[in-house]
Write a protein that holds these residues in place. Structure first.
Motif, mmCIF file in Angstrom:
data_model
loop_
_atom_site.group_PDB
_atom_site.id
_atom_site.type_symbol
_atom_site.label_atom_id
_atom_site.label_comp_id
_atom_site.label_asym_id
_atom_site.label_seq_id
_atom_site.Cartn_x
_atom_site.Cartn_y
_atom_site.Cartn_z
ATOM 1 N N PHE A 186 58.538 48.652 -20.509
ATOM 2 C CA PHE A 186 59.357 47.523 -20.061
ATOM 3 C C PHE A 186 59.994 46.830 -21.269
ATOM 4 O O PHE A 186 61.202 46.617 -21.320
ATOM 5 C CB PHE A 186 58.484 46.557 -19.247
ATOM 6 N N CYS A 187 59.183 46.511 -22.263
ATOM 7 C CA CYS A 187 59.692 45.818 -23.453
ATOM 8 C C CYS A 187 60.547 46.727 -24.329
ATOM 9 O O CYS A 187 61.490 46.254 -24.967
ATOM 10 C CB CYS A 187 58.541 45.197 -24.237
ATOM 11 N N SER A 220 62.554 49.001 -23.094
ATOM 12 C CA SER A 220 63.845 48.980 -22.385
ATOM 13 C C SER A 220 64.619 47.710 -22.704
ATOM 14 O O SER A 220 65.845 47.741 -22.846
ATOM 15 C CB SER A 220 63.619 49.093 -20.878
ATOM 16 N N ILE A 221 63.913 46.600 -22.817
ATOM 17 C CA ILE A 221 64.559 45.329 -23.167
ATOM 18 C C ILE A 221 65.132 45.416 -24.576
ATOM 19 O O ILE A 221 66.294 45.078 -24.808
ATOM 20 C CB ILE A 221 63.561 44.156 -23.048
ATOM 21 N N TYR A 280 69.735 47.439 -19.397
ATOM 22 C CA TYR A 280 69.709 46.468 -18.297
ATOM 23 C C TYR A 280 69.275 47.109 -16.977
ATOM 24 O O TYR A 280 68.455 46.539 -16.253
ATOM 25 C CB TYR A 280 71.088 45.815 -18.140
ATOM 26 N N VAL A 299 65.550 47.802 -16.903
ATOM 27 C CA VAL A 299 64.818 46.541 -16.833
ATOM 28 C C VAL A 299 64.866 45.988 -15.410
ATOM 29 O O VAL A 299 63.848 45.563 -14.853
ATOM 30 C CB VAL A 299 65.369 45.510 -17.849
ATOM 31 N N PRO A 302 58.252 39.653 -22.695
ATOM 32 C CA PRO A 302 59.564 40.289 -22.554
ATOM 33 C C PRO A 302 60.713 39.365 -22.995
ATOM 34 O O PRO A 302 61.678 39.838 -23.612
ATOM 35 C CB PRO A 302 59.641 40.599 -21.051
ATOM 36 N N ILE A 309 69.912 40.518 -20.205
ATOM 37 C CA ILE A 309 68.516 40.805 -19.864
ATOM 38 C C ILE A 309 67.701 39.516 -19.893
ATOM 39 O O ILE A 309 66.869 39.283 -19.006
ATOM 40 C CB ILE A 309 67.926 41.883 -20.788
ATOM 41 N N LEU A 362 65.565 37.952 -16.840
ATOM 42 C CA LEU A 362 64.156 37.571 -16.965
ATOM 43 C C LEU A 362 63.941 36.129 -16.521
ATOM 44 O O LEU A 362 62.981 35.822 -15.792
ATOM 45 C CB LEU A 362 63.673 37.768 -18.403
#
Length: 133
Positions: free
Chosen positions: A42-43, A45-46, A51, A54, A73, A85, A89
């Motif tokens: 996940f992180c 991808s961030i 996008y 995520v 994140p 992003i 979030l």
């Protein structure tokens, strides 16, 4: 006598070399060996600015406040100046005042890494929350 001196020298060199041993995996970057830290997908991808991935992960239940390698994140988004992003979030409940394991907030990461756009988004969001109270 010469053999014992040579054997002692070899043993000493191995013991000194072993003092800097690490169990962490290493990788080569720009001809330098650097420690590789495990960060969740996940992180990652961030940090990469992906996008769509995520968004899919959030839709599938990814925790927008779960720390990975000590950072949330939002901290990764702030650090790498990922404005869209970061906004995603925030819309999904990211807590911007949370501190990492080193005691820094997402805003401090943005400032530290010269990510002016994400710093502005964070300040704007925190200011709008103050006005609503």
């Amino acid at each position: 006598m010469k053999k014992s001196i040579i054997i002692s020298a070899i043993a000493l060199s191995f013991s000194i070399g072993g003092a800097h041993a690490t169990t962490e995996p290493l990788h080569l970057k720009n001809n330098r060996v650097e420690a590789y830290f495990k960060v969740n997908s996940f992180c990652v991808s961030i940090a990469l600015g992906d996008y769509e991935t995520v968004k899919k992960l959030i839709d599938r239940g990814a925790n927008v406040n779960a720390k990975s390698h000590g950072m949330t994140p939002a901290m990764y988004a702030a650090k790498y100046n990922r404005v869209e992003i970061l906004q995603l979030l925030i819309e999904n409940g990211a807590k911007l005042k949370t501190k990492c394991d080193k005691g820094k907030t997402a805003s401090e990461y943005a400032e530290l890494h010269g990510a002016h756009d994400t710093k502005a988004v964070i300040e704007e969001h925190l200011e709008s929350k103050k006005r609503k109270k």
